[in-house]
Design an enzyme around this catalytic site. Structure first.
Site, PDB file in Angstrom:
ATOM      1  N   ARG A   1      26.938  38.597  46.540  1.00  0.00           N
ATOM      2  CA  ARG A   1      27.280  37.203  46.225  1.00  0.00           C
ATOM      3  C   ARG A   1      26.118  36.276  46.599  1.00  0.00           C
ATOM      4  O   ARG A   1      25.875  35.280  45.925  1.00  0.00           O
ATOM      5  CB  ARG A   1      28.559  36.773  46.941  1.00  0.00           C
TER       6      ARG A   1
ATOM      7  N   GLU B   1      41.059  27.208  37.715  1.00  0.00           N
ATOM      8  CA  GLU B   1      40.184  28.219  37.122  1.00  0.00           C
ATOM      9  C   GLU B   1      40.322  28.325  35.604  1.00  0.00           C
ATOM     10  O   GLU B   1      39.340  28.508  34.893  1.00  0.00           O
ATOM     11  CB  GLU B   1      40.465  29.587  37.765  1.00  0.00           C
TER      12      GLU B   1
ATOM     13  N   ARG C   1      31.535  40.574  48.808  1.00  0.00           N
ATOM     14  CA  ARG C   1      31.415  39.742  50.007  1.00  0.00           C
ATOM     15  C   ARG C   1      30.634  40.456  51.115  1.00  0.00           C
ATOM     16  O   ARG C   1      29.908  39.829  51.871  1.00  0.00           O
ATOM     17  CB  ARG C   1      32.815  39.395  50.521  1.00  0.00           C
TER      18      ARG C   1
ATOM     19  N   PHE D   1      40.781  35.518  40.898  1.00  0.00           N
ATOM     20  CA  PHE D   1      41.066  34.347  40.079  1.00  0.00           C
ATOM     21  C   PHE D   1      40.202  34.320  38.812  1.00  0.00           C
ATOM     22  O   PHE D   1      40.668  33.917  37.743  1.00  0.00           O
ATOM     23  CB  PHE D   1      40.830  33.074  40.894  1.00  0.00           C
TER      24      PHE D   1
ATOM     25  N   HIS E   1      33.647  38.385  45.685  1.00  0.00           N
ATOM     26  CA  HIS E   1      34.737  38.835  46.551  1.00  0.00           C
ATOM     27  C   HIS E   1      35.643  39.851  45.843  1.00  0.00           C
ATOM     28  O   HIS E   1      36.870  39.773  45.901  1.00  0.00           O
ATOM     29  CB  HIS E   1      35.571  37.639  47.035  1.00  0.00           C
TER      30      HIS E   1
ATOM     31  N   ASP F   1      41.041  38.816  54.165  1.00  0.00           N
ATOM     32  CA  ASP F   1      41.809  37.976  53.238  1.00  0.00           C
ATOM     33  C   ASP F   1      43.017  38.705  52.660  1.00  0.00           C
ATOM     34  O   ASP F   1      43.946  38.084  52.159  1.00  0.00           O
ATOM     35  CB  ASP F   1      40.913  37.476  52.097  1.00  0.00           C
TER      36      ASP F   1
END
Length: 312
Positions: free
Chosen positions: A10, A58, A167, A83, A109, A117
């Site tokens: 990322r 989004e 990530r 998303f 991610h 998460d």
């Protein structure tokens, strides 16, 4: 021995966008209130007038990107994979895929290495979703070098592209003078005769480490980095299967619909061979440290080694 350099892809994404932005004024970046996490904030700092924060909306972001692409811009849309692929599937299909617009989707991610998460954010289904959209190119880079090359290649090609980033900081393995990135072309990282491992994303490095362990047991392993899931390098898959007779796919994604499924389809039609798919089984992820999760789900080098030994 010096410590291996590790960089999250990322971060590579944000840095690559910024470098490209200096060369191409038609490049614009959109994000959905996650610029700090997706690293598009690096681009925003350099080119605030070409960065659009669409808020936590989004689906609308994809629509805006489609409009920008129809006006000659090259938009890169960014959000977490959950998303970017999951929440926006219908908009990507109808507003980007159907008219085949020049929209690039930077999904960060991805996979269980999102870590703490938890299952709601650990997208292990995104490649499967994107594979079903006609004309969609899917790239899952293995390290910093490859991620930067992938972003550049995505900008240079015409049509929709789904770029998958992680990530977790991963070892840099492609910093060699002869490294060459080409969309749709897998890379043979190691030759072998007994078995072929075809890996993608962060699993490429883990597969290389597993291959070393297998070599110590006298098993000759060929390792292929399949950075492009679609279009898949079918010719290389067929060659590998014909050469070794046994194929193992490794991905930080569900074994349903991802790299394993893509390779299985090719083998079934063109070169029957024994196949083992290593990835996330038919289950959700869970909250925990990324490295520990990779161990628990047997997606680290030791887990791959054990599964391949059992397969053989």
């Amino acid at each position: 021995m010096s410590e291996v350099k590790k960089i999250a892809t990322r971060d590579s994404y944000g840095n690559a966008l910024t470098a490209l932005g200096k060369e191409h004024e038609d490049l614009v970046v959109l994000d959905a209130d996650l610029a700090a996490a997706t690293k598009t904030g690096i681009f925003k700092k350099e080119f605030p007038e070409r960065h659009i924060d669409c808020g936590i909306a989004e689906a609308n972001m994809i629509g805006i990107a489609a409009g920008l692409a129809s006006c000659g811009k090259v938009p890169f849309c960014s959000s977490f994979a959950m998303f970017a692929a999951g929440r926006t599937f219908e908009q990507i299909r109808n507003s980007v895929g159907y008219p085949h617009l020049n929209v690039k989707i930077g999904a960060t991610h991805a996979g269980i290495s999102v870590g703490e998460d938890g299952a709601t954010h650990q997208c292990n289904e995104d490649i499967a979703l994107m594979r079903t959209i006609p004309g969609m190119t899917i790239i899952n880079p293995s390290d910093d070098v490859e991620a930067k090359a992938a972003v550049k290649a995505a900008y240079e090609m015409e049509g929709p592209v789904y770029l998958r980033f992680g990530r977790l900081a991963v070892p840099v393995i492609n910093d060699t003078p002869d490294y060459k990135f080409e969309i749709g072309k897998g890379v043979v990282l190691k030759e072998g005769t007994d078995l072929t491992i075809i890996a993608t994303g962060l699993e490429v490095n883990e597969s290389l480490e597993a291959a070393k362990m297998l070599e110590a047991d006298g098993i000759s392993v060929q390792v292929i980095n399949m950075h492009t899931i679609k279009p898949l390098d079918e010719e290389l898959v067929v060659q590998a299967a014909a050469k070794t007779g046994k194929v193992v796919t490794v991905e930080e994604h569900s074994i349903i619909g991802g790299l394993g499924s893509a390779v299985a389809e090719v083998l079934a039609e063109k070169q029957p061979a024994k196949l083992l798919r290593i990835g996330v089984e038919d289950r959700f992820g869970e909250s925990g440290p990324a490295v520990k999760l990779l161990e628990k789900y047997e997606l680290d080098a030791s887990g791959i080694y054990k599964k391949v030994k059992a397969f053989l």
